[in-house]
Design a protein around this motif. Structure first.
Motif, PDB file in Angstrom:
ATOM      1  N   SER A 191      48.407  -2.387   9.639  1.00  0.00           N
ATOM      2  CA  SER A 191      48.815  -2.373   8.236  1.00  0.00           C
ATOM      3  C   SER A 191      48.569  -3.724   7.586  1.00  0.00           C
ATOM      4  CB  SER A 191      50.297  -1.993   8.120  1.00  0.00           C
ATOM      5  OG  SER A 191      50.508  -0.656   8.531  1.00  0.00           O
ATOM      6  N   GLY A 192      48.686  -4.797   8.369  1.00  0.00           N
ATOM      7  CA  GLY A 192      48.418  -6.137   7.845  1.00  0.00           C
ATOM      8  C   GLY A 192      46.978  -6.311   7.420  1.00  0.00           C
ATOM      9  N   MET A 193      46.057  -5.645   8.133  1.00  0.00           N
ATOM     10  CA  MET A 193      44.643  -5.731   7.783  1.00  0.00           C
ATOM     11  C   MET A 193      44.385  -5.036   6.445  1.00  0.00           C
ATOM     12  SD  MET A 193      41.808  -7.102   8.959  1.00  0.00           S
ATOM     13  CE  MET A 193      41.860  -7.207  10.761  1.00  0.00           C
ATOM     14  N   ILE A 194      45.042  -3.900   6.238  1.00  0.00           N
ATOM     15  CA  ILE A 194      44.918  -3.232   4.940  1.00  0.00           C
ATOM     16  C   ILE A 194      45.427  -4.149   3.834  1.00  0.00           C
ATOM     17  CG2 ILE A 194      45.748  -1.350   3.489  1.00  0.00           C
ATOM     18  CD1 ILE A 194      45.852   0.442   5.856  1.00  0.00           C
ATOM     19  N   ALA A 195      46.593  -4.744   4.045  1.00  0.00           N
ATOM     20  CA  ALA A 195      47.199  -5.604   3.025  1.00  0.00           C
ATOM     21  C   ALA A 195      46.298  -6.789   2.692  1.00  0.00           C
ATOM     22  CB  ALA A 195      48.563  -6.088   3.498  1.00  0.00           C
ATOM     23  N   MET A 196      45.711  -7.398   3.726  1.00  0.00           N
ATOM     24  CA  MET A 196      44.841  -8.542   3.505  1.00  0.00           C
ATOM     25  C   MET A 196      43.605  -8.147   2.709  1.00  0.00           C
ATOM     26  SD  MET A 196      41.803 -10.130   4.728  1.00  0.00           S
ATOM     27  CE  MET A 196      41.530  -9.524   6.396  1.00  0.00           C
ATOM     28  N   CYS A 197      42.976  -7.036   3.078  1.00  0.00           N
ATOM     29  CA  CYS A 197      41.769  -6.593   2.376  1.00  0.00           C
ATOM     30  C   CYS A 197      42.084  -6.188   0.937  1.00  0.00           C
ATOM     31  CB  CYS A 197      41.124  -5.430   3.126  1.00  0.00           C
ATOM     32  SG  CYS A 197      40.369  -5.876   4.715  1.00  0.00           S
ATOM     33  N   GLU A 198      43.192  -5.474   0.736  1.00  0.00           N
ATOM     34  CA  GLU A 198      43.564  -5.071  -0.614  1.00  0.00           C
ATOM     35  C   GLU A 198      43.867  -6.287  -1.487  1.00  0.00           C
ATOM     36  OE1 GLU A 198      45.371  -0.576   0.067  1.00  0.00           O
ATOM     37  OE2 GLU A 198      46.752  -2.264  -0.241  1.00  0.00           O
ATOM     38  N   SER A 199      44.480  -7.301  -0.886  1.00  0.00           N
ATOM     39  CA  SER A 199      44.786  -8.528  -1.623  1.00  0.00           C
ATOM     40  C   SER A 199      43.514  -9.194  -2.128  1.00  0.00           C
ATOM     41  CB  SER A 199      45.560  -9.488  -0.707  1.00  0.00           C
ATOM     42  OG  SER A 199      45.715 -10.758  -1.307  1.00  0.00           O
ATOM     43  N   LEU A 200      42.521  -9.309  -1.258  1.00  0.00           N
ATOM     44  CA  LEU A 200      41.261  -9.937  -1.652  1.00  0.00           C
ATOM     45  C   LEU A 200      40.480  -9.068  -2.636  1.00  0.00           C
ATOM     46  CD1 LEU A 200      40.030 -11.514   1.712  1.00  0.00           C
ATOM     47  CD2 LEU A 200      41.214 -12.621  -0.195  1.00  0.00           C
ATOM     48  N   LEU A 201      40.581  -7.766  -2.474  1.00  0.00           N
ATOM     49  CA  LEU A 201      39.906  -6.854  -3.396  1.00  0.00           C
ATOM     50  C   LEU A 201      40.501  -7.001  -4.805  1.00  0.00           C
ATOM     51  CD1 LEU A 201      37.647  -4.685  -3.078  1.00  0.00           C
ATOM     52  CD2 LEU A 201      39.457  -2.979  -2.940  1.00  0.00           C
ATOM     53  N   TYR A 202      41.813  -7.089  -4.869  1.00  0.00           N
ATOM     54  CA  TYR A 202      42.495  -7.305  -6.154  1.00  0.00           C
ATOM     55  C   TYR A 202      42.083  -8.634  -6.772  1.00  0.00           C
ATOM     56  CZ  TYR A 202      46.335  -8.049  -9.459  1.00  0.00           C
ATOM     57  OH  TYR A 202      47.071  -8.305 -10.579  1.00  0.00           O
ATOM     58  N   ALA A 203      42.105  -9.689  -5.952  1.00  0.00           N
ATOM     59  CA  ALA A 203      41.754 -11.022  -6.451  1.00  0.00           C
ATOM     60  C   ALA A 203      40.323 -11.061  -6.967  1.00  0.00           C
ATOM     61  CB  ALA A 203      41.943 -12.053  -5.336  1.00  0.00           C
TER      62      ALA A 203
END
Length: 312
Positions: A191-203
């Motif tokens: 789940s942490g990998m999803i959160a990290m990727c989504e964070s960068l995608l948003y940024a």
């Protein structure tokens, strides 16, 4: 029955089975620490760098076991673990004498680890399950976290070996508990990998400087191993494996199987497994786990070749 004495590196023969992304570095550290290494891998050429450092190559796991006091294995799947350790003709077990030690560092099924422990015990030998976390970076820098299941006296005897490859080494309980701990680790990472990727995608979508975002987030509450180590690779569009997507899917499958057996429902784990399955179906199973970004980009209409949003 007593555990084989592991007095010093120079007098301890270690077998190493599985020379992959992580195994090459781990085995290299053992040679540099002074251990005599006997190796086996299905593709002999993968062992060339270790042989050049003084390791001896053997044709079967059984031959490695016959010439070793301790045998470490780190292979791909539970079926590979079973074949390498328990095959009646070519496996480690038939090559073992009483008192010798098997250390399986593959991420595998807890139930298989417990069965291996019992099978080796019948022969008067010992088995530890000792999966690791830290990926290619941890293996290369000898900073792996090592989670061990098995007997205290066997763990104590092998601790100097573990300390050559890792920095956080702990006995978690009886046989299979190392694997259970690794399942907890993989659930947290998934789940942490999803959160990290989504964070960068948003940024990226909002137009932020993603390098600066990673630096800022990595110094605050959002800091994770994935953000610090895989975030920069994503920005460089470098998806080489520190840990293969296909192996992570295997791990998540084991975790879901164990959770189901215990009556647990883990929605985050289910979601992550689905996204990685999408990635594998797209032919990207040989990439690193941080390639999850590619699946999220595809879902959101980005060009996965460069990470930029497609224009109509």
């Amino acid at each position: 029955m007593s555990v084989v004495k592991l007095a010093s590196p120079s007098s301890t023969r270690i077998g190493f089975i599985g020379i992959g992304v992580m195994g090459t570095s781990m085995a290299g550290h053992l040679i540099k620490a002074g251990y005599k290494l006997n190796v086996f891998t299905r593709t002999a050429s993968k062992a060339d760098s270790l042989v050049s450092l003084g390791a001896s190559f053997f044709k079967t796991p059984r031959e490695v076991a016959q010439q070793s006091d301790v045998v470490i294995s780190i292979v791909g799947y539970p079926k590979d673990v079973e074949e390498v350790l328990l095959n009646e003709k070519t496996g480690v077990l038939p090559g073992f004498e009483p008192g010798k030690i098997s250390i399986d560092m593959t991420t595998s099924k807890p139930s298989l680890a417990a069965r291996i422990y019992e099978e080796f015990k019948k022969r008067g030998a010992y088995a530890l399950d000792a999966p690791v976390s830290g990926g290619d970076i941890g293996a290369r820098n000898a900073t792996l976290s090592i989670m061990v299941g098995g007997d205290q006296e066997v763990f104590d005897a092998c601790l100097p070996i573990f300390n050559v490859m890792g920095k956080n080494v702990r006995l978690m309980g009886k046989a299979g508990y190392g694997q259970h701990t690794k399942m907890a680790n993989q659930i947290a990472i998934s789940s942490g990998m999803i959160a990290m990727c989504e964070s960068l995608l948003y940024a990226q979508r909002v137009g932020l400087d993603c390098e600066s975002v990673i630096q800022v987030l990595s110094s605050g509450a959002a800091q994770t191993f994935s953000m610090s180590n895989y975030g920069p690779r994503i920005l460089k569009r470098t998806f080489d494996p520190g840990f293969y997507v296909e192996h992570f899917i295997k791990d998540l499958g084991i975790a879901l199987e164990e959770a189901s057996r215990m009556g647990l429902v883990l929605p985050g784990l289910i979601q992550t497994k689905m996204l990685y399955d999408i990635l594998a179906a797209d032919g990207k199973e040989k990439l690193g786990t941080h390639a999850l970004m590619l699946a999220l980009e595809k879902i959101n209409g980005f060009d996965t070749a460069n990470g930029e949003r497609k224009t109509s």
